[in-house]
Design a protein around this motif. Sequence first.
Motif, PDB file in Angstrom:
ATOM      1  N   THR A  75     -18.795 -16.233 -86.052  1.00  0.00           N
ATOM      2  CA  THR A  75     -19.422 -15.910 -87.340  1.00  0.00           C
ATOM      3  C   THR A  75     -18.377 -15.393 -88.324  1.00  0.00           C
ATOM      4  N   VAL A 115     -15.781 -18.179 -89.307  1.00  0.00           N
ATOM      5  CA  VAL A 115     -16.376 -19.214 -90.152  1.00  0.00           C
ATOM      6  C   VAL A 115     -16.635 -18.695 -91.574  1.00  0.00           C
ATOM      7  N   ASN A 116     -17.183 -17.486 -91.660  1.00  0.00           N
ATOM      8  CA  ASN A 116     -17.483 -16.936 -92.984  1.00  0.00           C
ATOM      9  C   ASN A 116     -16.215 -16.620 -93.759  1.00  0.00           C
ATOM     10  N   PHE A 136     -21.293 -24.621 -87.413  1.00  0.00           N
ATOM     11  CA  PHE A 136     -21.524 -23.889 -88.656  1.00  0.00           C
ATOM     12  C   PHE A 136     -20.801 -24.539 -89.832  1.00  0.00           C
ATOM     13  N   LEU A 137     -19.555 -24.971 -89.604  1.00  0.00           N
ATOM     14  CA  LEU A 137     -18.789 -25.562 -90.709  1.00  0.00           C
ATOM     15  C   LEU A 137     -19.162 -27.036 -90.908  1.00  0.00           C
ATOM     16  N   TYR A 185     -28.090 -17.255 -88.482  1.00  0.00           N
ATOM     17  CA  TYR A 185     -27.112 -17.662 -87.475  1.00  0.00           C
ATOM     18  C   TYR A 185     -27.731 -18.649 -86.486  1.00  0.00           C
ATOM     19  N   ASP A 211     -26.679 -21.686 -89.904  1.00  0.00           N
ATOM     20  CA  ASP A 211     -26.344 -21.432 -91.306  1.00  0.00           C
ATOM     21  C   ASP A 211     -25.316 -20.295 -91.380  1.00  0.00           C
ATOM     22  N   CYS A 212     -24.607 -20.246 -92.510  1.00  0.00           N
ATOM     23  CA  CYS A 212     -23.560 -19.243 -92.639  1.00  0.00           C
ATOM     24  C   CYS A 212     -23.985 -18.151 -93.602  1.00  0.00           C
ATOM     25  N   LYS A 259     -23.116 -18.477 -97.263  1.00  0.00           N
ATOM     26  CA  LYS A 259     -23.822 -19.542 -97.976  1.00  0.00           C
ATOM     27  C   LYS A 259     -25.228 -19.077 -98.351  1.00  0.00           C
TER      28      LYS A 259
END
Lengths: 296, 290, 110
Positions: B16, B19-20, B46-47, B251, B255-256, B259
């Motif tokens: 998490t 990625v964020n 996620f990406l 999560y 989804d991030c 975003k």
Amino acid sequence: MQELLVISGKGGTGKTSLAAAFAVLARDKVLVDCDVDAADLHLLLRPQIQSSNEFWGMPKAFINAEDCNKCGLCQEACRFGAIEDYHVNPHLCEGCGVCSRLCPAGAVVMRDHLAGYWYVAHTPYGPMVHAQLGIAEDNSGKLVTVVRQAGRELARERGLNLIIIDGPPGIGCPVIAALSGVSLALVVTEPTVAGHHDLERIMQLAGHFRVPVEVCINKFDLAPAKSREIEEYCRAQGVEVISKIPFDEEVAWAVSRGVPLVQPRGGSRGGAARAVRSLWEKLAERLDVLARRPGH
Amino acid sequence: MRVAVASGKGGTGKTTIAVNLALALEGKVPVRFLDCDVEEPNAHLFLKPTFDHERVVSIPVPDVEEAKCTVCKKCGEVCAFNAIAVAGGKVVTFPELCHGCGACARFCPSQAIRERSHRIGILATGRAGSVTFVQGKMDVGTPLAPPLIKAVKKEMGSEEAVIIDAPPGTSCPVVTSVDGSDFCLLVTEPTPFGLHDLKLAVGMVRELGIPCGVIVNRATLGDFHVERYCYEEGIPVLLKIPFDRRYAACYSQGDCLVKVYPEWVPVFADLWRQVERMVKRGARALGNQR
Amino acid sequence: MKVAITAQGPNLDSPVEPRFGRCPYFILMDTEKNTVEAIANEGAGSGGGAGIAASQALINRGVKAVITGQVGPKAIRVLQEAGIRVYHATSMTVRAALEQWQQGKLTEIS
């Protein structure tokens, strides 16, 4: 003797909390923590260590600077990039011994290497074997093997017929060492894309080693749609999800206080605790059936 | 700058954070993302990158030419991994145990062993928006992660921001992933498990000589011992993310955070700047010592 | 002919160890010379391939038959390649296993 492995693929799904709860609920068993890289079961079961044993990993190469004539043969031959400036980086050395055999000056020796410790301990819930691999060490698969072996010997000595194993995360070497030959593996997953993805990989691995599998979804109500998706996936694999455990702050609270979620008598009546008790009953039944299987 | 995201304990939110961070920096600086958790690679969920290049990663394993083999048993003796046995007048090899060290081929007195490729996984590269994405995915049933991690790290690139998602734990695959980074973000949770495994992870980065900072995830589900430990050890706590059912739901769908909740973008961008400052300061401190 | 039995201890009265590769001891009996010898299984602590290492050790000593509980697929491949026959025995002493083997009462694992 039967071995129940609690495993997850993805980390942090609640594997150790469940293993600790089973430790409380099951009778006549040995507890084994095979997550030797980040062992946590002892934080809940509070073992009193009875014997501490050294774990020796693969030997590692060492260059005696006095004897080294800097010919560079070892450096060229090392496939792991572990030798630089006539010096071995122990984190990269895999112990193959090519450099040592090749060195014309006899300057490279293979040295035994203390890589961690494993313990036999007493807990209020029965005997326990756990370990701590040294920081930045390899050979976790080998240590898992040692710990499992010690667990089996302990069970044999004490006449206990069940071993509950807390497994490591991932699908690599330590997981393979923990998985091979167990009677039953309980896969603990969570209703997330990552949980689902890793579940598929660990199920493939269990299939590869022909280990019977049960699946439980922890914190299922945090994402009910995702939970249903996982249930459907499992059904397609011919496995019914054996239990769905609700999200319950009591679990985090129990971990924070360093106690198992359930107690043999009384204890919590919360949603997670109730689900875990009924999960254990189902698993005990399943183990019974497996034990009566012909050829066992 | 190369920043590794690691955690002693699994499931603390390592992916998490990685990625964020990548998404918060996207468009501001060139970003490259390396997923080194080759046993359970998750960042792609996620990406959601599109992969334009895939190649098989292999290790060299022995291939015995029986006509030349004199059954002298030398190969079996020199193999440190029990991957070769000599039985019934022939050499039996087990590629799944081989580490690819090449000892058997090198020391065979009759040059009867050549090496062939044995597949251990896939290296995939692609793009997620403007982020260059690299992923290693180990074949199920293969025990050997480090060679695949090394293959991922060979795709390092020279982007301003390189983010490495490391596997959980502190053992050899983690060290292989984190080694060579400028900084390591250690993600943990405020529980006894989180604290215990954080201590191991701190030991690992210190052994490697890499500066680190801590991120406390689900910060409202637990106690204060992690923060006290960080304070005592002089490790900066760079970010705390509260537990929120909405974040958990986000999560779980893949989804991030940045975003769905854009208010987190500046938080992650700031995290990167903090790390950058610390790395520069560290480099200066080193310069002053000399 | 030499036969090897996987054992939990170093003598004839030790129980048969069910695991092949990771047994603590092998009891070797030479049926022609009528001698018995115990050897420690040095490969028992191997990370991987303990069964392969154990098979190789027995091959190098000229063993022609093995009595044990379970053998992994890798080890069985090596043993079969060497023409070693493998017999199944559990829950008995090494002495009893040897007697039963000599009377042809043990089943062969293939």
